[in-house]
Design an enzyme around this catalytic site. Structure first.
Site, mmCIF file in Angstrom:
data_model
loop_
_atom_site.group_PDB
_atom_site.id
_atom_site.type_symbol
_atom_site.label_atom_id
_atom_site.label_comp_id
_atom_site.label_asym_id
_atom_site.label_seq_id
_atom_site.Cartn_x
_atom_site.Cartn_y
_atom_site.Cartn_z
ATOM 1 N N GLU A 44 0.826 -1.214 0.000
ATOM 2 C CA GLU A 44 0.000 0.000 0.000
ATOM 3 C C GLU A 44 0.855 1.256 0.000
ATOM 4 O OE1 GLU A 44 -3.003 0.001 -1.237
ATOM 5 O OE2 GLU A 44 -3.651 -1.359 0.361
ATOM 6 N N ASP A 47 2.998 2.097 -4.881
ATOM 7 C CA ASP A 47 3.013 2.081 -6.360
ATOM 8 C C ASP A 47 3.668 3.350 -6.897
ATOM 9 O OD1 ASP A 47 0.755 3.605 -5.616
ATOM 10 O OD2 ASP A 47 -0.527 2.811 -7.202
ATOM 11 N N GLY A 134 -16.562 5.627 -3.881
ATOM 12 C CA GLY A 134 -15.631 6.242 -2.927
ATOM 13 C C GLY A 134 -15.294 5.323 -1.777
ATOM 14 N N SER A 138 -11.730 1.092 -5.400
ATOM 15 C CA SER A 138 -11.433 1.644 -6.711
ATOM 16 C C SER A 138 -12.595 1.781 -7.678
ATOM 17 C CB SER A 138 -10.315 0.823 -7.352
ATOM 18 O OG SER A 138 -9.419 1.718 -7.910
ATOM 19 N N SER A 139 -13.680 2.342 -7.166
ATOM 20 C CA SER A 139 -14.805 2.626 -8.050
ATOM 21 C C SER A 139 -14.379 3.602 -9.146
ATOM 22 C CB SER A 139 -15.969 3.203 -7.253
ATOM 23 O OG SER A 139 -15.549 4.331 -6.521
ATOM 24 N N SER A 140 -13.493 4.535 -8.823
ATOM 25 C CA SER A 140 -13.127 5.535 -9.827
ATOM 26 C C SER A 140 -12.290 4.921 -10.948
ATOM 27 C CB SER A 140 -12.408 6.724 -9.195
ATOM 28 O OG SER A 140 -11.399 6.281 -8.349
ATOM 29 N N GLU A 172 -6.443 10.961 -14.024
ATOM 30 C CA GLU A 172 -6.481 11.315 -12.592
ATOM 31 C C GLU A 172 -5.506 12.456 -12.313
ATOM 32 O OE1 GLU A 172 -8.003 10.186 -9.715
ATOM 33 O OE2 GLU A 172 -9.057 8.401 -10.418
ATOM 34 N N ASP A 184 -4.232 0.729 -9.439
ATOM 35 C CA ASP A 184 -5.669 0.453 -9.592
ATOM 36 C C ASP A 184 -6.048 0.275 -11.056
ATOM 37 O OD1 ASP A 184 -5.604 0.868 -6.923
ATOM 38 O OD2 ASP A 184 -6.609 2.821 -6.960
ATOM 39 N N TYR A 234 -3.765 12.306 0.367
ATOM 40 C CA TYR A 234 -3.047 11.429 -0.560
ATOM 41 C C TYR A 234 -1.871 12.154 -1.230
ATOM 42 C CZ TYR A 234 -2.248 7.956 -4.190
ATOM 43 O OH TYR A 234 -1.670 7.013 -5.008
HETATM 44 C C1 GLA Z 1 -5.148 4.633 -4.315
HETATM 45 C C2 GLA Z 1 -4.352 4.985 -5.574
HETATM 46 C C3 GLA Z 1 -3.313 3.902 -5.878
HETATM 47 C C4 GLA Z 1 -2.480 3.562 -4.653
HETATM 48 C C5 GLA Z 1 -3.369 3.324 -3.429
HETATM 49 C C6 GLA Z 1 -2.554 3.145 -2.174
HETATM 50 O O1 GLA Z 1 -5.952 3.528 -4.513
HETATM 51 O O2 GLA Z 1 -5.188 5.144 -6.690
HETATM 52 O O3 GLA Z 1 -2.495 4.321 -6.947
HETATM 53 O O4 GLA Z 1 -1.510 4.531 -4.411
HETATM 54 O O5 GLA Z 1 -4.273 4.381 -3.222
HETATM 55 O O6 GLA Z 1 -1.769 2.002 -2.256
#
Ligand code: GLA
Length: 400
Positions: A44, A47, A134, A138-140, A172, A184, A234
Site C-alpha cells: 500500500e 506504487d 468512494g 477503486s470505483s473511480s 487522474e 488500480d 493522498y
Molecule cells: C489509491 C491509488 C493507488 C495507490 C493506493 C494506495 O488507490 O489510486 O495508486 O496509491 O491508493 O496504495
C-alpha cells in the site's frame, strides 16, 4: 417490462432494456462492458514509490452500455444517480465540480483527444454498478477503465490494456488532480479471474499468481466513511515521499525511487532523513515493499498463515508510520485480527476511510461479521458494510 434496478441486483439484460427505455432504438449497435473493483492484498502506498504491489480484481462490477449517435452529442446517464449529462464530442473538456462523476469520463475523453484519437460522431451511455462509490476498492478506476475500454472498442481505437491503465492514471493526474499511482488502473485493465498480480510499478512488468485460498475467503469490510482521494492527504503523502527520496539522493544515496532501497540499505541510511515524519513515511515504503515480496512467496507456497501475518504487519505500518488509517479502519482491522478463523486483516487502498480486507475461514464468516460489526458500531457509532469477495475478470466486453 424491465424491473427496477438496484445498486446490488441487476442483470446485463436489465441494463440493456433500461438503455433502450432511456434512449430509444437506433440503427447503431448497443455494446456492454464490465469493469471490476479491486482489492489490494498488500503493497500500500508504494506504487508511486517504485514498489511492488499485489492487487486482485474482484467480482463487483461497473457496467457501461454504450452506443454511437448520428450527431456529435454525448449523453451520460447512470441508473444510480439522478440527472443526465450532455456534452459534445467537439467540446474542450475541463474539470468542473458540478459535473460530478462525469468528470472521470471527460478526463478520459480529454486524454484520448490529446493523444490524437478522432471521434467521427457522439455517443450515449448508461451505467450501473455494485461497487461502493468512494469506498476504497477503486470505483473511480473501474469507471475510468470501463469507460475508456468501451469507447476505444466502440470507435476502433487501437490501445493496449497497459496503455489504457496509463490513460486512466494520466486522467487522474491531469484532470482530477489526484497524483495516484498506476496500481488500480493496471489491475482493472489486466486482471484475471482466480489470479492476483505481482506488479513492479517501476517497470510495469507483472506476474499473475494463482489466488488459491483453499478454505479461506477475503472479506471486504467497508468503513462507510467515504473519502475522495483529492480531499484526503493522498497528494501530501506522495510529496513527503518525494522529499525523503530527495534528501537521500542529495546525500549520495543511489536510488531512483524509495523502493529501490532494501531494508538493509535503509537501516544504513535512514539517519540521513532527520525529519521524523519523512523518516516514518520512507520506512513504511521500504518495509512494505519487502512485505510484498514475502507475501508473494507465501502465496505461491500456499502459506496463508504467513500471508495473514504480513497483512497485519502492513496495517500496523500504515497506521503508525504512514498514518493513513484512523479509528474506522483501525477498529475494523484490529478487531478482525482477533477473531477466530481470521488469519490477518489490513486496510486496502488509499486509506482515510474506505475499506479493509480480512482473510477468514469460510466456516467462521458469519460469526466474524457479527462480531466485527458489533465492535465497530460500538466504537464508531454507525455500521460497517461487509461482503465476501471472489476474484473477477479485468475489464471486458460482455454479451447481451
Ligand atoms: C489509491 C491509488 C493507488 C495507490 C493506493 C494506495 O488507490 O489510486 O495508486 O496509491 O491508493 O496504495
Amino acid at each position: 417490462m424491465s424491473q427496477p434496478l438496484t445498486q446490488t441486483e441487476f442483470t446485463v439484460q436489465q441494463l440493456h432494456d433500461a438503455f433502450l427505455k432511456q434512449y430509444g432504438s437506433s440503427n447503431s449497435k448497443l455494446q456492454i462492458y464490465s469493469s471490476p473493483a479491486r482489492i489490494n492484498i498488500i503493497g500500500e502506498h508504494i506504487d508511486y514509490n517504485g514498489g511492488k504491489v499485489l492487487p486482485a480484481t474482484i467480482n463487483r462490477y461497473l457496467y457501461v452500455a454504450i452506443r454511437k449517435r448520428n450527431d456529435t452529442k454525448i449523453f451520460y446517464n447512470d441508473l444510480r444517480f439522478p440527472g443526465s449529462y450532455e456534452f459534445d464530442i467537439n467540446d474542450d473538456f475541463v474539470y468542473a465540480k458540478e459535473n460530478d462523476y462525469a468528470n472521470y469520463l471527460n478526463g478520459i475523453l480529454s486524454q484520448l483527444k490529446s493523444r490524437g484519437f478522432k471521434f467521427d460522431c457522439g455517443f450515449e451511455i448508461l451505467m450501473v454498478s455494485n461497487i461502493p462509490a468512494g469506498g476504497g476498492i477503486s470505483s473511480s478506476s473501474a469507471l475510468e477503465c470501463g469507460f475508456g475500454f468501451a469507447v476505444c472498442d466502440l470507435f476502433g481505437f487501437d490501445i493496449s490494456r497497459v496503455e489504457l491503465a496509463k490513460l486512466g492514471q494520466m486522467s487522474e493526474h491531469n484532470f482530477m488532480n489526484v497524483k495516484c499511482g498506476i496500481m488500480d488502473q493496471f489491475i482493472i485493465a489486466t486482471g484475471k479471474k482466480n489470479f492476483c498480480e505481482l506488479l513492479d510499478c517501476n517497470t510495469l512488468r507483472y506476474e499473475q499468481i494463482p489466488l488459491e485460498l483453499g478454505d479461506y475467503r477475503f472479506i471486504v469490510m467497508n468503513t462507510n466513511k467515504v473519502r475522495k482521494l483529492a480531499d484526503s492527504k493522498y497528494n501530501e503523502r506522495r510529496s513527503q515521499c518525494e522529499e525523503a527520496l530527495k534528501i537521500l539522493q542529495e546525500n549520495g544515496v543511489k536510488a531512483e525511487t524509495l523502493c529501490d532501497l532494501t531494508l538493509a540499505e535503509w537501516d544504513k541510511y535512514s539517519a540521513l532523513v532527520t525529519d521524523s515524519i519523512l523518516n516514518m513515511r520512507a520506512r513504511h515504503c521500504i518495509t512494505e515493499n519487502e512485505r510484498v515480496l514475502k507475501a508473494s512467496v507465501a502465496l505461491n507456497a500456499g502459506d496463508l498463515v504467513r500471508l495473514g501475518k504480513l497483512l497485519n504487519e502492513s496495517h500496523k505500518s500504515l497506521k503508525e508510520n504512514y498514518e493513513v488509517t484512523g479509528i474506522e479502519l483501525d477498529t475494523l482491522a484490529e478487531t478482525a485480527q482477533k477473531q477466530k478463523g481470521c488469519l490477518g486483516a489490513r486496510m486496502t487502498g488509499a486509506g482515510f476511510g474506505g475499506c479493509a480486507i480480512a482473510l477468514v475461514h469460510k466456516d467462521e464468516v458469519d460469526n466474524f461479521i457479527e462480531n466485527v460489526q458489533m465492535e465497530y458500531t460500538k466504537a464508531v457509532g454507525y455500521k460497517a458494510g461487509f461482503f465476501v469477495c471472489e476474484s473477477g475478470d479485468g475489464v471486458t466486453r460482455v454479451e447481451v
